[in-house]
Design a protein around this motif. Structure first.
Motif, short mmCIF file in Angstrom:
data_model
loop_
_atom_site.label_atom_id
_atom_site.label_comp_id
_atom_site.label_asym_id
_atom_site.label_seq_id
_atom_site.Cartn_x
_atom_site.Cartn_y
_atom_site.Cartn_z
N HIS A 5 0.73 -0.90 -0.06
CA HIS A 5 -0.03 -0.10 0.04
C HIS A 5 1.02 1.16 -0.10
CE1 HIS A 5 -2.99 2.84 1.47
NE2 HIS A 5 -3.89 1.96 0.97
N PRO A 6 0.55 2.22 -0.60
CA PRO A 6 1.45 3.33 -0.85
C PRO A 6 1.87 4.13 0.56
CG PRO A 6 -0.49 3.90 -2.01
CD PRO A 6 -0.53 2.39 -1.41
N HIS A 7 1.03 4.06 1.58
CA HIS A 7 1.37 4.58 2.68
C HIS A 7 1.73 3.71 3.92
CE1 HIS A 7 -0.36 8.27 0.65
NE2 HIS A 7 -1.74 7.46 0.50
N LEU A 8 2.02 2.66 3.60
CA LEU A 8 2.43 1.70 4.60
C LEU A 8 3.69 1.40 4.51
CD1 LEU A 8 -0.44 -0.98 4.49
CD2 LEU A 8 -0.32 0.97 5.99
N SER A 9 4.34 0.83 5.67
CA SER A 9 5.67 0.62 5.58
C SER A 9 6.13 -0.75 5.03
CB SER A 9 6.09 0.43 7.15
OG SER A 9 5.71 1.55 8.08
N PRO A 10 7.44 -0.78 4.51
CA PRO A 10 7.66 -2.11 3.92
C PRO A 10 7.84 -3.23 4.84
CG PRO A 10 9.74 -0.43 3.98
CD PRO A 10 8.41 0.12 4.68
N THR A 29 10.96 -2.25 11.92
CA THR A 29 10.95 -1.54 12.85
C THR A 29 9.84 -1.51 13.90
OG1 THR A 29 10.50 0.58 12.18
CG2 THR A 29 12.89 -0.09 12.24
N PRO A 30 9.96 -1.36 15.08
CA PRO A 30 8.51 -1.26 15.64
C PRO A 30 7.78 0.12 15.14
CG PRO A 30 9.96 -1.57 17.45
CD PRO A 30 10.67 -1.31 16.18
N GLU A 31 8.21 1.05 14.80
CA GLU A 31 7.61 2.17 14.21
C GLU A 31 6.93 1.99 12.82
OE1 GLU A 31 11.07 2.27 15.19
OE2 GLU A 31 10.63 3.10 17.06
N ASP A 32 7.69 1.17 12.19
CA ASP A 32 7.10 0.49 10.87
C ASP A 32 5.60 -0.16 11.35
OD1 ASP A 32 9.02 1.83 9.31
OD2 ASP A 32 9.97 -0.23 9.11
N ALA A 33 5.72 -0.95 12.36
CA ALA A 33 4.44 -1.79 12.47
C ALA A 33 3.60 -0.85 13.08
CB ALA A 33 4.73 -2.67 13.78
N GLN A 34 3.80 0.25 13.89
CA GLN A 34 2.70 1.11 14.38
C GLN A 34 2.11 2.02 13.02
OE1 GLN A 34 1.85 1.47 17.69
NE2 GLN A 34 0.14 2.56 16.71
N VAL A 35 3.11 2.47 12.12
CA VAL A 35 2.28 3.09 10.86
C VAL A 35 1.23 2.32 10.29
CG1 VAL A 35 2.76 3.74 8.49
CG2 VAL A 35 4.40 4.27 10.37
N VAL A 36 1.41 0.81 10.21
CA VAL A 36 0.34 0.06 9.93
C VAL A 36 -0.75 -0.17 10.69
CG1 VAL A 36 -0.07 -2.40 9.05
CG2 VAL A 36 2.12 -1.30 8.34
N SER A 37 -0.53 -0.31 11.95
CA SER A 37 -1.47 -0.36 12.81
C SER A 37 -2.37 0.96 12.93
CB SER A 37 -0.93 -0.52 14.33
OG SER A 37 -2.01 -0.59 15.21
N ARG A 40 -4.94 0.55 10.33
CA ARG A 40 -5.90 -0.27 10.39
C ARG A 40 -7.22 -0.21 10.03
NH1 ARG A 40 -4.97 -2.18 16.61
NH2 ARG A 40 -4.76 0.09 17.00
N ALA A 41 -8.00 0.83 10.35
CA ALA A 41 -9.29 0.92 10.05
C ALA A 41 -9.46 0.99 8.46
CB ALA A 41 -9.79 2.48 10.50
N GLU A 42 -8.61 1.77 7.93
CA GLU A 42 -8.61 1.73 6.38
C GLU A 42 -8.24 0.34 5.59
OE1 GLU A 42 -5.85 3.37 2.60
OE2 GLU A 42 -5.87 4.36 4.46
N LEU A 43 -7.22 -0.45 6.39
CA LEU A 43 -7.21 -1.67 5.78
C LEU A 43 -8.34 -2.64 6.24
CD1 LEU A 43 -3.24 -1.97 7.04
CD2 LEU A 43 -4.30 -1.79 4.74
N GLN A 44 -8.94 -2.41 7.19
CA GLN A 44 -10.16 -3.09 7.78
C GLN A 44 -11.14 -3.05 6.58
OE1 GLN A 44 -10.76 -5.60 9.94
NE2 GLN A 44 -12.93 -5.86 9.27
N LYS A 45 -11.57 -1.90 6.26
CA LYS A 45 -12.43 -1.46 5.28
C LYS A 45 -11.90 -2.05 3.86
CE LYS A 45 -15.09 2.40 3.45
NZ LYS A 45 -15.00 3.99 3.47
N GLU A 46 -10.95 -2.08 3.41
CA GLU A 46 -10.59 -2.27 2.08
C GLU A 46 -10.32 -3.79 2.02
OE1 GLU A 46 -6.86 -0.85 -0.80
OE2 GLU A 46 -7.14 0.10 0.65
N TRP A 49 -9.05 -7.09 6.82
CA TRP A 49 -8.04 -7.65 7.73
C TRP A 49 -8.32 -6.92 9.08
CZ3 TRP A 49 -3.32 -5.72 4.07
CH2 TRP A 49 -3.21 -6.65 3.21
N LYS A 50 -7.82 -7.81 10.02
CA LYS A 50 -7.97 -7.45 11.49
C LYS A 50 -6.30 -7.43 11.93
CE LYS A 50 -12.38 -9.23 12.25
NZ LYS A 50 -13.34 -10.33 12.94
N LEU A 51 -6.01 -6.34 12.61
CA LEU A 51 -4.69 -6.17 12.69
C LEU A 51 -4.39 -5.92 14.19
CD1 LEU A 51 -3.60 -3.92 9.71
CD2 LEU A 51 -3.37 -6.33 9.88
N GLU A 52 -3.35 -6.41 14.83
CA GLU A 52 -3.05 -5.94 16.11
C GLU A 52 -1.59 -6.19 16.17
OE1 GLU A 52 -3.40 -9.03 19.45
OE2 GLU A 52 -4.77 -10.02 17.92
#
Length: 114
Positions: A5-10, A29-37, A40-46, A49-52
Motif C-alpha cells: 500500500h503506498p502509505h504503509l511501511s515495507p 522496526t516497531p515504528e513501521d508496525a505502528q504505521v500499519v496499525s 488499520r481502519a482503512e485496511l479493515q475496510k479495504e 484484515w484485522k490487525l493487532e
C-alpha cells in the motif's frame, strides 16, 4: 495477500501457511508496525484484515515459535548428495546450452591417451 500500500511501511517477513486464516507480518522496526496499525481502519475496510501489534506474552510466544520452527528445520534429517548425484547441470552444460547447442547434441570433450 499484499501489503504493498503506498502509505504503509515495507514488509520484512510474512509468516503464514497457505490456506490459514491468520498469520504474522514482521516489519523492520516497531515504528513501521505502528504505521500499519494506525492505518488499520482503512485496511479493515479495504481488505477485511484485522490487525493487532503483538506485545507481552503474545509476542514472547511468537518469538518462541520462531525459534522452535528454526530448530525443527535445522534438525530435519536430509539426504546428503555429492557431485553429480545432486542433479542439475554442470557449468560446461550451461555454457554449451547457452552457445546454442541442444541438450541431445552437446559437444563432448574427449581425451586421447597417446
Amino acid at each position: 495477500m499484499s501489503l504493498n500500500h503506498p502509505h504503509l511501511s515495507p514488509v520484512a517477513y510474512v509468516d503464514i501457511l497457505e490456506g490459514d486464516g491468520e498469520g504474522h507480518v514482521r516489519f523492520l522496526t516497531p515504528e513501521d508496525a505502528q504505521v500499519v496499525s494506525d492505518a488499520r481502519a482503512e485496511l479493515q475496510k479495504e481488505h477485511s484484515w484485522k490487525l493487532e501489534i503483538l506485545s507481552g506474552d503474545h509476542e514472547q510466544r511468537y518469538w518462541q515459535k520462531i525459534l522452535v520452527d528454526r530448530q525443527v528445520k535445522l534438525n530435519r534429517p536430509r539426504e546428503k548428495k555429492r557431485g553429480t548425484e545432486k542433479g542439475g547441470w554442470s557449468l560446461s552444460q550451461h555454457l554449451r546450452a547457452k552457445a546454442g547447442y541442444t541438450l541431445d547434441k552437446l559437444p563432448v570433450h574427449r581425451r586421447a591417451d597417446i
